[in-house]
Motif scaffolding. Structure first.
Motif, PDB file in Angstrom:
ATOM      1  N   GLY A  94       0.841  -1.201   0.000  1.00  0.00           N
ATOM      2  CA  GLY A  94       0.000   0.000   0.000  1.00  0.00           C
ATOM      3  C   GLY A  94       0.870   1.243   0.000  1.00  0.00           C
ATOM      4  O   GLY A  94       2.073   1.179  -0.234  1.00  0.00           O
ATOM      5  N   MET A  95       0.243   2.372   0.239  1.00  0.00           N
ATOM      6  CA  MET A  95       0.977   3.642   0.309  1.00  0.00           C
ATOM      7  C   MET A  95       0.986   4.094   1.762  1.00  0.00           C
ATOM      8  O   MET A  95       0.397   5.111   2.131  1.00  0.00           O
ATOM      9  N   GLY A  96       1.686   3.342   2.600  1.00  0.00           N
ATOM     10  CA  GLY A  96       1.653   3.591   4.046  1.00  0.00           C
ATOM     11  C   GLY A  96       2.469   4.788   4.501  1.00  0.00           C
ATOM     12  O   GLY A  96       2.255   5.318   5.591  1.00  0.00           O
ATOM     13  N   GLY A  97       3.420   5.224   3.680  1.00  0.00           N
ATOM     14  CA  GLY A  97       4.215   6.411   4.021  1.00  0.00           C
ATOM     15  C   GLY A  97       5.422   6.101   4.895  1.00  0.00           C
ATOM     16  O   GLY A  97       5.667   4.953   5.283  1.00  0.00           O
ATOM     17  N   TRP A  98       6.189   7.153   5.200  1.00  0.00           N
ATOM     18  CA  TRP A  98       7.433   7.012   5.964  1.00  0.00           C
ATOM     19  C   TRP A  98       7.085   6.856   7.454  1.00  0.00           C
ATOM     20  O   TRP A  98       7.198   7.806   8.241  1.00  0.00           O
ATOM     21  N   GLN A  99       6.654   5.679   7.831  1.00  0.00           N
ATOM     22  CA  GLN A  99       6.310   5.415   9.226  1.00  0.00           C
ATOM     23  C   GLN A  99       6.300   3.901   9.446  1.00  0.00           C
ATOM     24  O   GLN A  99       6.254   3.119   8.505  1.00  0.00           O
TER      25      GLN A  99
END
Ligand SMILES: NC(=O)c1ccc[n+]([C@@H]2O[C@H](COP(=O)([O-])OP(=O)(O)OC[C@H]3O[C@@H](n4cnc5c(N)ncnc54)[C@H](OP(=O)(O)O)[C@@H]3O)[C@@H](O)[C@H]2O)c1
Length: 338
Positions: A94-99
């Motif tokens: 998915g596009m979970g991001g920098w985390q």
């Protein structure tokens, strides 16, 4: 609830991006609502497009908002689910991001996709069997439209996109010549990725010198060029394009930190009757299933085994990202998370 480390865009770069543009924060993950899934990220993808989004300028997409988690592709596993289609332990992209974790509204179309890791490693879904692989496929198949025996050239040849391009083009019977930075990358392109030749552009001070090296590596001229870099490299390739050649303009990374990239020989577009076409892979979702099927097959059968550069832990992401913009990565740049 587990503690979530996150990297936000704190301020926008003035010219070159620097580590102080980013800020590391931590907070507990929120309790889930119905329809939501908590994903524990195993890998974060670092990609050149993120540099463009750090600017607040006209582009094909909205800028990364300040004070929010940096956008980015992730793979991981479901840690908790309140959605019937997802179970704890499912492997997802998915596009979970920098985390480290993301809370996803799993009913949103395209928000979360289950992946099969029995023949394909999980992190490959961020590279060869993900967005970069499809990018290579689209530029090759839909813009360059290769014929067996064509000579094709790709810049940033050993990276996530370039390595997939090489395998896809070889599978279509083309002669494939890479352009990459340094002897190690060039040796890897030929010995492990199966390129017919690879030119180290760092050995050439100007386009005329690089053009001479291209003439040797491409004695029949160049029929198709997959452009990832811009500047001197594009100038040199333009001088070797055959009549009715096709150039897929995928990226111009040499200019992402703000350097102007003038084009020295635009008249060659006319004289050589070239097709020059830019594209953004996320605007062509219709080709993704077909492209991913072919790429998945190449990876599962060992015909495409791209190298990876893996930074450890979220705090290492900014430096790894800044390194990617300077060619410090060798293959797909990832960050291994929890
Ligand atoms: N249009 C789209 O939809 C789309 C989608 C994905 C990616 N892209 C573009 O595709 C290109 C490759 O992306 P990727 O994810 O595969 O990255 P990558 O090739 O894995 O990494 C970037 C590479 O670019 C090269 N580079 C960096 N700075 C450079 C400079 N100043 N001059 C020349 N080369 C430089 C470096 O390779 P060397 O050491 O060999 O120079 C570096 O390793 C990028 O331009 C990216 O923006 C476009």
């Amino acid at each position: 609830m587990p503690l979530n480390h996150q990297i936000l865009l704190d301020n926008r770069p003035l010219g070159e991006a620097v580590a102080s543009n980013f800020k590391l924060v931590s907070q507990p993950t929120p309790a889930l609502q119905d329809g939501q899934v908590l994903v524990r990220h195993h890998y974060l993808s670092l990609d050149p497009y993120m540099r463009g989004r750090m600017n607040d300028t006209k582009s094909y997409t909205a800028p990364q908002p300040l004070g929010e988690v940096m956008l980015g592709g992730t793979v991981g596993e479901v840690a908790e689910s309140r959605h019937p289609a997802f179970a704890v332990g499912d492997k997802v992209v998915g596009m979970g991001g920098w985390q480290d974790y993301s809370v996803v509204n799993a009913s949103e179309p395209g928000a979360l996709r289950k992946v099969d890791t029995s023949h394909i490693p999980l992190q490959a879904y961020l590279g060869a069997v993900g967005m970069p692989g499809v990018t290579a496929w689209y530029g090759l198949v839909k813009i360059i439209e290769p014929r067996a025996g064509d000579t094709l050239v790709v810049s940033a040849a050993t990276g996530a996109v370039g390595s997939a391009f090489g395998a896809l083009a070889k599978a279509r019977g083309c002669r494939v010549v890479g352009i990459a930075g340094g002897p190690d990358k060039c040796a890897y392109a030929v010995n492990e990725l199966g390129f017919d030749a690879c030119i180290d552009y760092k050995q050439h001070l100007d386009a005329a010198s690089l053009s001479k090296a291209l003439k040797e590596a491409c004695p029949s001229g160049i029929d198709g060029y997959f452009e990832n870099v811009g500047g001197m490299v594009l100038d040199a390739v333009m001088t070797r394009m055959n009549a009715f050649g096709r150039i897929a303009v995928c990226g111009m990374i040499a200019g992402y930190n703000g350097a102007p990239l003038p084009m020295s020989y635009p008249a060659l577009i006319l004289v050589s009757r070239l097709k020059v076409q830019g594209f953004i892979v996320t605007e062509h979702l219709e080709v993704w299933p077909e492209a991913l099927k072919e790429l998945g097959m190449l990876v599962a059968t060992g015909q495409l085994r791209p190298r990876e550069s893996i930074a450890q832990g979220l705090a290492a992401a900014p430096e790894a990202f800044l390194g990617l913009l300077k060619g410090k990565n060798f293959g797909k740049q990832l960050v291994q998370l929890c």
